[in-house]
Design a protein around this motif. Structure first.
Motif, PDB file in Angstrom:
ATOM      1  N   PHE A   1       6.768  12.071  -6.910  1.00  0.00           N
ATOM      2  CA  PHE A   1       5.462  12.724  -6.826  1.00  0.00           C
ATOM      3  C   PHE A   1       5.379  13.577  -5.569  1.00  0.00           C
ATOM      4  N   ALA A   2       4.574  14.600  -5.630  1.00  0.00           N
ATOM      5  CA  ALA A   2       4.312  15.422  -4.446  1.00  0.00           C
ATOM      6  C   ALA A   2       3.774  14.545  -3.327  1.00  0.00           C
ATOM      7  N   ASP A   3       4.159  14.861  -2.103  1.00  0.00           N
ATOM      8  CA  ASP A   3       3.733  14.047  -0.954  1.00  0.00           C
ATOM      9  C   ASP A   3       2.217  13.894  -0.911  1.00  0.00           C
ATOM     10  N   SER A   4       1.496  14.979  -1.206  1.00  0.00           N
ATOM     11  CA  SER A   4       0.035  14.949  -1.101  1.00  0.00           C
ATOM     12  C   SER A   4      -0.599  14.003  -2.116  1.00  0.00           C
ATOM     13  N   ASP A   5       0.078  13.777  -3.231  1.00  0.00           N
ATOM     14  CA  ASP A   5      -0.463  12.921  -4.289  1.00  0.00           C
ATOM     15  C   ASP A   5       0.168  11.539  -4.324  1.00  0.00           C
ATOM     16  N   PHE A   6       1.170  11.313  -3.478  1.00  0.00           N
ATOM     17  CA  PHE A   6       2.031  10.148  -3.661  1.00  0.00           C
ATOM     18  C   PHE A   6       1.273   8.823  -3.602  1.00  0.00           C
ATOM     19  N   ALA A   7       0.483   8.613  -2.557  1.00  0.00           N
ATOM     20  CA  ALA A   7      -0.184   7.323  -2.383  1.00  0.00           C
ATOM     21  C   ALA A   7      -1.088   7.002  -3.563  1.00  0.00           C
ATOM     22  N   SER A   8      -1.864   7.992  -4.013  1.00  0.00           N
ATOM     23  CA  SER A   8      -2.786   7.725  -5.121  1.00  0.00           C
ATOM     24  C   SER A   8      -2.039   7.542  -6.435  1.00  0.00           C
ATOM     25  N   GLU A   9      -0.969   8.300  -6.667  1.00  0.00           N
ATOM     26  CA  GLU A   9      -0.194   8.165  -7.894  1.00  0.00           C
ATOM     27  C   GLU A   9       0.498   6.797  -7.956  1.00  0.00           C
ATOM     28  N   ALA A  10       1.097   6.389  -6.840  1.00  0.00           N
ATOM     29  CA  ALA A  10       1.769   5.083  -6.809  1.00  0.00           C
ATOM     30  C   ALA A  10       0.773   3.957  -7.044  1.00  0.00           C
ATOM     31  N   ARG A  11      -0.392   4.077  -6.454  1.00  0.00           N
ATOM     32  CA  ARG A  11      -1.428   3.049  -6.625  1.00  0.00           C
ATOM     33  C   ARG A  11      -1.920   3.006  -8.085  1.00  0.00           C
ATOM     34  N   THR A  12      -2.079   4.175  -8.684  1.00  0.00           N
ATOM     35  CA  THR A  12      -2.527   4.224 -10.081  1.00  0.00           C
ATOM     36  C   THR A  12      -1.521   3.549 -11.005  1.00  0.00           C
ATOM     37  N   LEU A  13      -0.239   3.787 -10.777  1.00  0.00           N
ATOM     38  CA  LEU A  13       0.784   3.180 -11.619  1.00  0.00           C
ATOM     39  C   LEU A  13       0.899   1.679 -11.357  1.00  0.00           C
ATOM     40  N   ALA A  14       0.711   1.272 -10.100  1.00  0.00           N
ATOM     41  CA  ALA A  14       0.698  -0.166  -9.791  1.00  0.00           C
ATOM     42  C   ALA A  14      -0.460  -0.840 -10.523  1.00  0.00           C
ATOM     43  N   ALA A  15      -1.596  -0.151 -10.591  1.00  0.00           N
ATOM     44  CA  ALA A  15      -2.747  -0.704 -11.315  1.00  0.00           C
ATOM     45  C   ALA A  15      -2.446  -0.845 -12.800  1.00  0.00           C
ATOM     46  N   THR A  16      -1.712   0.106 -13.364  1.00  0.00           N
ATOM     47  CA  THR A  16      -1.323   0.021 -14.772  1.00  0.00           C
ATOM     48  C   THR A  16      -0.480  -1.229 -15.016  1.00  0.00           C
ATOM     49  N   VAL A  17       0.451  -1.484 -14.120  1.00  0.00           N
ATOM     50  CA  VAL A  17       1.292  -2.686 -14.227  1.00  0.00           C
ATOM     51  C   VAL A  17       0.440  -3.941 -14.086  1.00  0.00           C
ATOM     52  N   ALA A  18      -0.479  -3.923 -13.126  1.00  0.00           N
ATOM     53  CA  ALA A  18      -1.308  -5.107 -12.854  1.00  0.00           C
ATOM     54  C   ALA A  18      -2.243  -5.442 -14.014  1.00  0.00           C
ATOM     55  N   GLN A  19      -2.587  -4.443 -14.831  1.00  0.00           N
ATOM     56  CA  GLN A  19      -3.512  -4.661 -15.940  1.00  0.00           C
ATOM     57  C   GLN A  19      -2.807  -5.127 -17.222  1.00  0.00           C
ATOM     58  N   ALA A  20      -1.487  -5.110 -17.231  1.00  0.00           N
ATOM     59  CA  ALA A  20      -0.740  -5.493 -18.434  1.00  0.00           C
ATOM     60  C   ALA A  20      -0.771  -6.998 -18.642  1.00  0.00           C
ATOM     61  N   ALA A  21      -0.423  -7.426 -19.854  1.00  0.00           N
ATOM     62  CA  ALA A  21      -0.380  -8.857 -20.181  1.00  0.00           C
ATOM     63  C   ALA A  21       0.658  -9.545 -19.286  1.00  0.00           C
ATOM     64  N   PRO A  22       0.245 -10.490 -18.439  1.00  0.00           N
ATOM     65  CA  PRO A  22       1.162 -11.036 -17.430  1.00  0.00           C
ATOM     66  C   PRO A  22       2.354 -11.796 -18.002  1.00  0.00           C
ATOM     67  N   GLN A  23       2.152 -12.572 -19.047  1.00  0.00           N
ATOM     68  CA  GLN A  23       3.273 -13.325 -19.601  1.00  0.00           C
ATOM     69  C   GLN A  23       4.283 -12.390 -20.252  1.00  0.00           C
ATOM     70  N   ALA A  24       3.803 -11.387 -20.985  1.00  0.00           N
ATOM     71  CA  ALA A  24       4.693 -10.403 -21.580  1.00  0.00           C
ATOM     72  C   ALA A  24       5.466  -9.655 -20.498  1.00  0.00           C
ATOM     73  N   MET A  25       4.801  -9.376 -19.388  1.00  0.00           N
ATOM     74  CA  MET A  25       5.457  -8.677 -18.282  1.00  0.00           C
ATOM     75  C   MET A  25       6.575  -9.533 -17.692  1.00  0.00           C
ATOM     76  N   ARG A  26       6.309 -10.825 -17.478  1.00  0.00           N
ATOM     77  CA  ARG A  26       7.341 -11.724 -16.926  1.00  0.00           C
ATOM     78  C   ARG A  26       8.525 -11.827 -17.876  1.00  0.00           C
ATOM     79  N   HIS A  27       8.240 -11.957 -19.179  1.00  0.00           N
ATOM     80  CA  HIS A  27       9.326 -12.065 -20.148  1.00  0.00           C
ATOM     81  C   HIS A  27      10.158 -10.775 -20.182  1.00  0.00           C
ATOM     82  N   THR A  28       9.474  -9.632 -20.114  1.00  0.00           N
ATOM     83  CA  THR A  28      10.175  -8.353 -20.137  1.00  0.00           C
ATOM     84  C   THR A  28      11.108  -8.221 -18.942  1.00  0.00           C
ATOM     85  N   LYS A  29      10.606  -8.606 -17.759  1.00  0.00           N
ATOM     86  CA  LYS A  29      11.446  -8.556 -16.556  1.00  0.00           C
ATOM     87  C   LYS A  29      12.641  -9.494 -16.699  1.00  0.00           C
TER      88      LYS A  29
END
Length: 256
Positions: free
Chosen positions: A182-210
């Motif tokens: 991501f562009a430096d100017s957008d990096f912090a917000s983009e990374a946080r948005t994608l982390a939020a996407t991961v955090a909102q996913a079904a946790p057990q499915a996420m653990r199994h996928t990993k």
């Protein structure tokens, strides 16, 4: 908890910030201890669904604090506890929940090898990656001698390890070391948005996928142990001492 590691929890995301900007976020044993505690606590916190590593200032991390490591290697352990760096490596290896590296600047040494244990690696355009172990008379660590060839191929990994050259963010993306840039100017917000996407996913499915994608944890641990023994020996070697002296004196190291 060292002041150089800042741990924050919000919106089911644990953010671990390397906060030693005046030293380019070089990591000490105390910082490793704090990060190990943070990762282990995250692993048992049902409300935390994603953990993101990020650096303060212009660097992700310049790698290990070599003076701190040399003192630890030559001073020996005071007890039978695992050294903090080993505790941290085991923590990221064994973590069953998503780990994210938000690489906001140069990621050198362990800055690169840490990302190999993260499930998602986001990079700012100005981020760079390097593993200059041989330049320091050292060897790869964190099971990177296995993980990097598996990720990018033997020829490319040999080029990274044996020359210690710097990879730009987009080259790292093409190699498969990075998930997105991501562009430096957008990096912090983009990374946080994608982390939020991961955090909102079904946790057990996420653990199994990993778990399904990371099936060699026993082998990774064995490689870590072998690397760790050689790394410790090299910290006491004339090659390392000459490399550090040459770096301090801004000259080329001489290895007879």
């Amino acid at each position: 908890m060292t002041d150089f590691i800042r741990v924050e929890h919000a919106d089911r995301i644990t953010t671990v910030t390397l906060a030693r900007a005046d030293k380019k976020n070089a990591i000490t044993q105390a910082m490793y201890a704090a990060m190990a505690d943070a990762v282990n606590a995250y692993g048992t916190d049902d409300d935390a669904r994603a953990l993101m590593f990020i650096g303060e200032g212009d660097y992700f991390t310049s790698g290990n604090d070599l003076k701190d490591f040399a003192m630890a290697a030559n001073g020996g352990a005071d007890n039978d506890d695992l050294p903090p760096v080993i505790r941290f490596l085991h923590a990221i290896k064994d973590c069953r929940k998503p780990l994210i590296a938000a690489v906001n600047g140069p990621a050198i040494g362990v800055g690169l090898t840490l990302t190999l244990h993260c499930d998602l690696v986001y990079a700012a355009e100005s981020a760079t990656f390097a593993a200059p172990f041989v330049k320091l008379g050292l060897v790869p660590e964190a099971a990177s001698s296995m993980l990097l060839p598996a990720a990018i191929g033997m020829a490319a990994a040999s080029d990274v390890f044996m020359t210690g050259r710097i990879l730009e963010s987009h080259e790292a993306l093409r190699m498969g070391l990075v998930s997105r840039v991501f562009a430096d100017s957008d990096f912090a917000s983009e990374a946080r948005t994608l982390a939020a996407t991961v955090a909102q996913a079904a946790p057990q499915a996420m653990r199994h996928t990993k778990a399904l994608m990371r099936t060699q944890t026993d082998t990774i641990g064995e490689v870590m142990e072998t690397e760790g023994k050689i790394f410790a020996d090299q910290l006491r070697s004339p090659e390392f001492m000459e490399s550090v002296s040459a770096m301090a004196q801004k000259r080329a190291a001489v290895h007879p």
